[in-house]
Write a protein that holds these residues in place. Structure first.
Motif, short mmCIF file in Angstrom:
data_model
loop_
_atom_site.label_atom_id
_atom_site.label_comp_id
_atom_site.label_asym_id
_atom_site.label_seq_id
_atom_site.Cartn_x
_atom_site.Cartn_y
_atom_site.Cartn_z
N ASP A 1 0.83 -1.21 0.00
CA ASP A 1 0.00 0.00 0.00
C ASP A 1 0.87 1.26 0.00
OD1 ASP A 1 -2.32 -1.48 -0.01
OD2 ASP A 1 -2.59 -1.41 2.17
N MET A 2 2.04 1.17 0.59
CA MET A 2 2.98 2.29 0.59
C MET A 2 3.69 2.44 -0.76
SD MET A 2 4.98 1.87 4.23
CE MET A 2 4.24 2.27 5.82
N LYS A 3 3.64 1.40 -1.59
CA LYS A 3 4.38 1.33 -2.86
C LYS A 3 5.89 1.46 -2.63
CE LYS A 3 0.83 2.67 -6.18
NZ LYS A 3 0.46 3.55 -7.32
N ARG A 4 6.37 0.67 -1.67
CA ARG A 4 7.78 0.73 -1.32
C ARG A 4 8.68 -0.08 -2.26
NH1 ARG A 4 10.43 4.26 1.16
NH2 ARG A 4 11.75 2.82 2.32
N GLU A 5 8.10 -0.92 -3.09
CA GLU A 5 8.84 -1.66 -4.13
C GLU A 5 9.81 -2.69 -3.57
OE1 GLU A 5 10.55 1.00 -6.95
OE2 GLU A 5 8.67 2.01 -7.40
N TYR A 6 9.55 -3.20 -2.37
CA TYR A 6 10.31 -4.32 -1.82
C TYR A 6 9.42 -5.02 -0.80
CZ TYR A 6 11.00 -1.10 2.12
OH TYR A 6 10.79 -0.24 3.15
N CYS A 7 9.81 -6.21 -0.39
CA CYS A 7 9.09 -6.93 0.65
C CYS A 7 9.99 -7.07 1.87
CB CYS A 7 8.64 -8.30 0.15
SG CYS A 7 9.99 -9.39 -0.34
N VAL A 8 9.43 -7.57 2.96
CA VAL A 8 10.20 -7.69 4.20
C VAL A 8 11.39 -8.62 4.00
CG1 VAL A 8 10.11 -8.33 6.64
CG2 VAL A 8 8.14 -7.24 5.57
N ALA A 9 11.21 -9.65 3.19
CA ALA A 9 12.31 -10.59 2.94
C ALA A 9 13.50 -9.89 2.29
CB ALA A 9 11.82 -11.74 2.06
N ASP A 10 13.23 -8.91 1.42
CA ASP A 10 14.32 -8.14 0.79
C ASP A 10 15.10 -7.37 1.85
OD1 ASP A 10 13.59 -9.00 -1.75
OD2 ASP A 10 12.25 -7.30 -2.07
N PHE A 11 14.38 -6.71 2.74
CA PHE A 11 15.04 -5.95 3.81
C PHE A 11 15.90 -6.87 4.67
CE2 PHE A 11 15.07 -4.44 8.21
CZ PHE A 11 15.63 -3.19 8.06
N LYS A 12 15.35 -8.01 5.06
CA LYS A 12 16.09 -8.94 5.90
C LYS A 12 17.32 -9.47 5.16
CE LYS A 12 12.36 -10.59 8.90
NZ LYS A 12 11.60 -11.78 9.36
N GLN A 13 17.19 -9.69 3.87
CA GLN A 13 18.34 -10.18 3.09
C GLN A 13 19.49 -9.18 3.13
OE1 GLN A 13 17.48 -11.04 -1.04
NE2 GLN A 13 19.65 -11.28 -1.57
N GLN B 1 2.13 -5.97 14.77
CA GLN B 1 2.87 -6.96 15.55
C GLN B 1 4.05 -7.52 14.76
OE1 GLN B 1 2.67 -7.57 18.81
NE2 GLN B 1 1.15 -5.90 18.80
N GLU B 2 3.91 -7.62 13.45
CA GLU B 2 5.03 -8.07 12.63
C GLU B 2 6.19 -7.07 12.71
OE1 GLU B 2 5.49 -10.94 10.93
OE2 GLU B 2 3.66 -11.54 12.00
N THR B 3 5.85 -5.78 12.76
CA THR B 3 6.88 -4.75 12.90
C THR B 3 7.55 -4.84 14.27
OG1 THR B 3 5.71 -3.26 11.38
CG2 THR B 3 7.32 -2.26 12.88
N MET B 4 6.75 -5.08 15.30
CA MET B 4 7.31 -5.24 16.65
C MET B 4 8.28 -6.42 16.69
SD MET B 4 6.03 -2.98 18.95
CE MET B 4 5.79 -3.75 20.56
N LYS B 5 7.91 -7.51 16.03
CA LYS B 5 8.78 -8.70 16.01
C LYS B 5 10.11 -8.41 15.30
CE LYS B 5 4.95 -12.03 16.00
NZ LYS B 5 4.22 -13.03 15.17
N LEU B 6 10.03 -7.64 14.21
CA LEU B 6 11.23 -7.30 13.46
C LEU B 6 12.20 -6.48 14.31
CD1 LEU B 6 12.47 -7.37 10.46
CD2 LEU B 6 11.68 -5.00 10.36
N VAL B 7 11.66 -5.47 15.00
CA VAL B 7 12.50 -4.62 15.86
C VAL B 7 13.09 -5.43 17.00
CG1 VAL B 7 12.50 -2.63 17.42
CG2 VAL B 7 11.26 -2.51 15.23
N ASP B 8 12.30 -6.32 17.57
CA ASP B 8 12.78 -7.15 18.66
C ASP B 8 13.85 -8.13 18.17
OD1 ASP B 8 12.68 -8.02 21.40
OD2 ASP B 8 11.63 -9.81 20.73
N GLN B 9 13.74 -8.57 16.93
CA GLN B 9 14.72 -9.51 16.37
C GLN B 9 16.07 -8.85 16.13
OE1 GLN B 9 13.53 -11.22 12.59
NE2 GLN B 9 15.58 -12.08 12.20
#
Length: 365
Positions: free
Chosen positions: A119-131, A162-170
């Motif tokens: 929805d933000m049109k960020r052109e990546y997914c969470v997996a890309d960021f983690k990679q 909650q997914e964002t909270m998990k990412l920051v905690d990780q």
């Protein structure tokens, strides 16, 4: 910037990507070091997208820049979005390991929910960021990853948050910029279904509490670090230095330390800083090639221009004496300095013209 994020207003004002030629940036860096600068920042709306409009890329620029950095000086990279660093991960890891480049990178994630990112049109997914983060953490030991998060973007559910909270905690980011969503007029996100203000506020509070629940620097107390001293702290009680990982280290306010790279023993750590005591028997590195500019002096001017300013004479710029430019398209911009008499003449004409306008306006009333 090449993105078209639905919440962003900046691109409306700044326009599309416009990259400076490599030669100009390298020359500007060299001139800065000759003016006594000891730390340069390479920054833009999206540093990772550099060069795509002129047939080059960020690693090519960086390898040229590091050749110009003198011993005792450092380069800090600015923000880069995940899509434009993915294809350069190997080269970026090598550059971030360079002894004169801070082991630091700002990579905004904004959300750990793929539906919100879409929805933000960020052109990546969470997996890309983690990679990106996982690769750099493996190849660049101790790297500091800073990131951004938007709380309460339109359509964000409790599960998304909650997914964002998990990412920051990780990842336990030592530097986290938390933003409560605000609908900027004229953006697509402003027309979307909004999350209630009370929910946005609570999510921002929850994420802030998580961020403040861990201390990233406690384990560094007792270490001996090399730091570059660059400025005065906000409370004026210390000088601010940064170590290899661009972590903030407060040192005694000794004028002899300013602009120097020194070794310190870390004796205290807080949430956003460490405190260090200079080691008396350690070598001090001075990056400055010449005397730093005095307060108020303009950076980026040629010696010819400076001489003209000191003597108050008329000087007409030519291509080798340009002032810093906003875009390559303005390369023909010239600096014209006038004699004091000419300046007074122009002022007199302007005032006379203004008087005519005022007379005409009130004469019609």
């Amino acid at each position: 910037c090449l993105n078209a994020c639905t919440y962003c207003k900046t691109k409306h004002a700044r326009g599309d990507l416009a990259s400076y030629p490599i030669e100009e940036l390298v020359d500007r860096a060299k001139q800065s070091f000759q003016e006594g600068v000891c730390e340069i920042w390479l920054t833009s709306e999206d540093t990772g997208a550099y060069g795509r409009d002129i047939g080059t890329d960020l690693p090519t620029l960086l390898w040229k820049l590091v050749e110009a950095i003198p011993e005792g000086a450092m380069l800090r990279l600015g923000m880069t979005n995940p899509p434009y660093i993915l294809e350069h991960l190997e080269e970026m890891a090598k550059i971030l390991n360079h002894p004169r480049v801070y082991t630091f990178l700002h990579i905004p994630v904004q959300s750990a929910s793929d539906s919100v990112l879409m929805d933000m049109k960020r052109e990546y997914c969470v997996a890309d960021f983690k990679q990106v983060v996982d690769f750099l953490k493996e190849k660049v030991p101790g790297i500091t990853i800073a990131t951004d998060v938007i709380c309460g973007f339109p359509g964000e559910t409790d599960e998304d948050f909650q997914e964002t909270m998990k990412l920051v905690d990780q990842y336990r980011f030592p530097s986290l910029f938390i933003n409560q969503f605000y609908p900027r007029p004229g953006t697509p996100a402003a027309k979307m279904h909004q999350v209630p203000a009370v929910v946005k506020k609570q999510r921002t509070k929850d994420l802030s509490q998580l961020f403040h629940s861990y201390n990233p620097y406690d384990h560094k107390v007792g270490e001996r670090q090399r730091v570059l001293v660059t400025e005065e702290s906000f409370d004026c009680n210390y000088y601010v230095a940064h170590n290899r990982f661009y972590e903030q280290v407060l040192v005694p306010k000794d004028p002899l330390l300013m602009g120097k790279m020194v070794e310190v023993n870390i004796y205290e750590a807080g949430k956003h800083f460490m405190k260090g005591q200079p080691v008396s028997d350690a070598r001090v590195y001075t990056a400055s090639i010449t005397r730093p500019l005095a307060k108020g002096e303009v950076s980026g001017l040629t010696e010819e221009c400076r001489h003209a300013l000191r003597n108050g004479s008329r000087w007409k710029a030519h291509p080798s004496a340009e002032i810093p430019r906003k875009t390559p398209a303005s390369s023909s911009t010239a600096l014209q300095l006038l004699r004091p008499q000419e300046g007074l003449k122009i002022l007199s004409i302007s005032l006379a013209f203004l008087a005519v306008l005022v007379t005409f306006y009130y004469g019609r009333m």
